[in-house]
Motif scaffolding. Structure first.
Motif: not given
Length: 169
Positions: A65-69
């Protein structure tokens, strides 16, 4: 093609949005800074609500669920050529951007943020909100340092033997 995630995970998305340039308070991801590396600025839109440059994307890891570029193919395969005052945007062409310099400056900005108390305080306010605790800030600093070390290692391992530069992807 321009903004749809392809699973790439460069650094936490919130870090990129909150990050200042190493030697100023200007946002690292500002259109002017991205244009300096010849990445193509793009205004906010439904597919790109944060106004990322062409080929930069928001990716949510399906497991954590982590959000990355991350990057899409468009970061390396979209370019703009200006001729006699007319700009031509070419999907599928090799970029004229300087990825190595941008990536090195990204690492420098992350390092500067970790080492400068005022810069880190602004970064923490943007990432955590103004009412964060000192414990949250300490955890963020540790995570920032770890992410920076990982990116620096990647940058060193992937440095090409010939001099990098514009259009040298």
């Amino acid at each position: 093609f321009w903004f749809t995630t392809q699973g790439s995970q460069i650094l936490p998305y919130a870090y990129f949005l909150a990050l200042e340039q190493a030697s100023s308070t200007e946002p690292f991801g500002s259109p002017a800074n991205m244009d300096r590396y010849r990445y193509l600025p793009s205004p906010p839109s439904a597919l790109n609500p944060d106004g990322l440059p062409v080929g930069f994307a928001k990716h949510t890891d399906p497991d954590s669920g982590e959000v990355f570029l991350g990057f899409t193919c468009a970061a390396c395969h979209t370019t703009r050529i200006d001729y006699n005052g007319t700009g031509f945007l070419i999907d599928g062409a090799g970029t004229l951007a300087d990825f190595q310099s941008m990536f090195g400056d990204l690492i420098a900005a992350l390092n500067a943020t970790a080492q400068d108390n005022d810069k880190f305080a602004r970064f923490a306010d943007r990432v955590l909100g103004p009412d964060h605790s000192q414990t949250q800030a300490d955890t963020l600093l540790n995570d920032l340092v770890a992410a920076t070390l990982g990116l620096a290692e990647r940058h060193t391992l992937n440095r090409p033997p010939s001099p990098p530069g514009f259009a040298r992807l």
